[in-house]
Write a protein that holds these residues in place. Structure first.
Motif, PDB file in Angstrom:
ATOM      1  N   UNK A  68      -4.274 -13.630  24.581  1.00  0.00           N
ATOM      2  CA  UNK A  68      -3.166 -13.962  23.667  1.00  0.00           C
ATOM      3  C   UNK A  68      -1.956 -13.041  23.866  1.00  0.00           C
ATOM      4  N   UNK A  69      -1.644 -12.788  25.118  1.00  0.00           N
ATOM      5  CA  UNK A  69      -0.523 -11.902  25.433  1.00  0.00           C
ATOM      6  C   UNK A  69       0.706 -12.733  25.827  1.00  0.00           C
ATOM      7  N   UNK A  70       1.404 -13.173  24.819  1.00  0.00           N
ATOM      8  CA  UNK A  70       2.622 -13.956  25.003  1.00  0.00           C
ATOM      9  C   UNK A  70       3.799 -13.162  24.444  1.00  0.00           C
ATOM     10  N   UNK A  71       4.882 -13.131  25.205  1.00  0.00           N
ATOM     11  CA  UNK A  71       6.120 -12.506  24.727  1.00  0.00           C
ATOM     12  C   UNK A  71       7.201 -13.576  24.741  1.00  0.00           C
ATOM     13  N   UNK A  72       7.851 -13.785  23.603  1.00  0.00           N
ATOM     14  CA  UNK A  72       8.883 -14.813  23.501  1.00  0.00           C
ATOM     15  C   UNK A  72      10.252 -14.202  23.794  1.00  0.00           C
ATOM     16  N   UNK A  73      10.905 -14.750  24.820  1.00  0.00           N
ATOM     17  CA  UNK A  73      12.243 -14.300  25.221  1.00  0.00           C
ATOM     18  C   UNK A  73      13.255 -15.354  24.793  1.00  0.00           C
TER      19      UNK A  73
END
Length: 291
Positions: free
Chosen positions: A259-264
């Protein structure tokens, strides 16, 4: 210069900006009073979220569609600021050459000049951002302000680089869009520098390209530990995350499993001063990871 083409500019009074990156560059230099209007297609998040929201409020929104010649002519523009194939387009009949014939000047983001016909220019994405701000400063007669803005951005980048991990960079995949085949960031667009300067590794940094299509097989092979989701105004990040979590091609990727999501934000990913905001946020996210 207009990409690699030498052009003599007259000082503009009625600039038209296409997308947030263009408008942000002008507003960051204190040029709102010389912007006749902006064109903001649906991919852009609301302008009220911009650090320059007050400037957007003072300037007319000319269209929420793609840039075209009619909009520019009707606005009595004397300069159009946009990217090559992002704003300017042979297919849509609005190119620097066509505008030259109408007596309207054009300025292209250096980051987009990678494949400009006849006069390509290739700069690392953050260097392209600094160059754009400095050249816009010269064109508008605010060179001192541009130097001050660029100096401030560089200081912020240097601080991130000093804090960045030096060993074993995290493999990162940027997911722009696409289900059959994903669009991602090659090494000619700002996210490549965001990932690199934060101390991670863009798994597609070897692609001499801007936004480009790859195969899911290549993504699987790269085994990204973090996935950056580019958040469009009309393509919410959560919908993309849900797809990655349920697709048989992606649900077992290390980043998805953990669950390693980064929203840009979209405007942190396209060329503009908000690239540095994106860098700082992503660097902070990386520092918080337990690997």
């Amino acid at each position: 210069m207009r990409c690699g083409e030498k052009v003599d500019y007259r000082k503009p009074e009625r600039a038209v900006a296409y997308e947030g990156g263009s408008a942000d560059k002008l507003f960051s230099l204190g040029l709102a009073d010389r912007v006749a209007g902006y064109v903001m297609p649906p991919a852009n998040p609301p302008v009220s979220e911009s650090p320059w929201a007050a400037d957007y409020a003072k300037v007319k929104m000319l269209s929420d569609d793609l840039l075209n010649k009619e909009i520019v002519v009707e606005a009595r523009a004397d300069l159009v600021v946009a990217g090559w194939r992002s704003g300017f387009s042979e297919q849509r009949g609005i190119t620097p050459e066509i505008l030259d014939g109408l007596g309207i000047q054009s300025f292209m983001h250096s980051e987009s000049c990678y494949n400009y016909p006849g006069f390509p220019q290739k700069l690392p994405p953050f260097e392209a951002l600094y160059s754009d701000l400095e050249r816009l400063g010269q064109i508008f007669g605010v060179a001192d302000k541009a130097s001050e803005v660029v100096g401030g951005l560089k200081q912020r980048v240097d601080k991130v680089v000093q804090q960045a991990p030096k060993d074993n960079p995290v493999p990162v995949f940027l997911y722009d869009s696409g289900t059959d085949q994903p669009f991602t960031a090659g090494n000619q667009v700002p996210p490549n520098d965001i990932i690199r300067l934060a101390g991670a590794r863009n798994v597609f940094a070897g692609l001499e390209a801007r936004w480009t299509q790859v195969g899911w097989e290549a993504v699987t092979k790269a085994a990204p530990e973090v996935i950056i989701i580019l958040d469009y105004g009309d393509q919410p990040a959560q919908k993309k995350i849900d797809f990655l979590k349920t697709s048989s091609r992606t649900k077992d990727l290390p980043a998805v499993r953990n669950n390693r999501f980064f929203v840009l934000d979209y405007n942190e990913g396209i060329s503009g001063p908000r690239n540095i905001d994106g860098l700082e946020k992503f660097a902070a996210y990386l520092r918080g990871l337990n690997r």
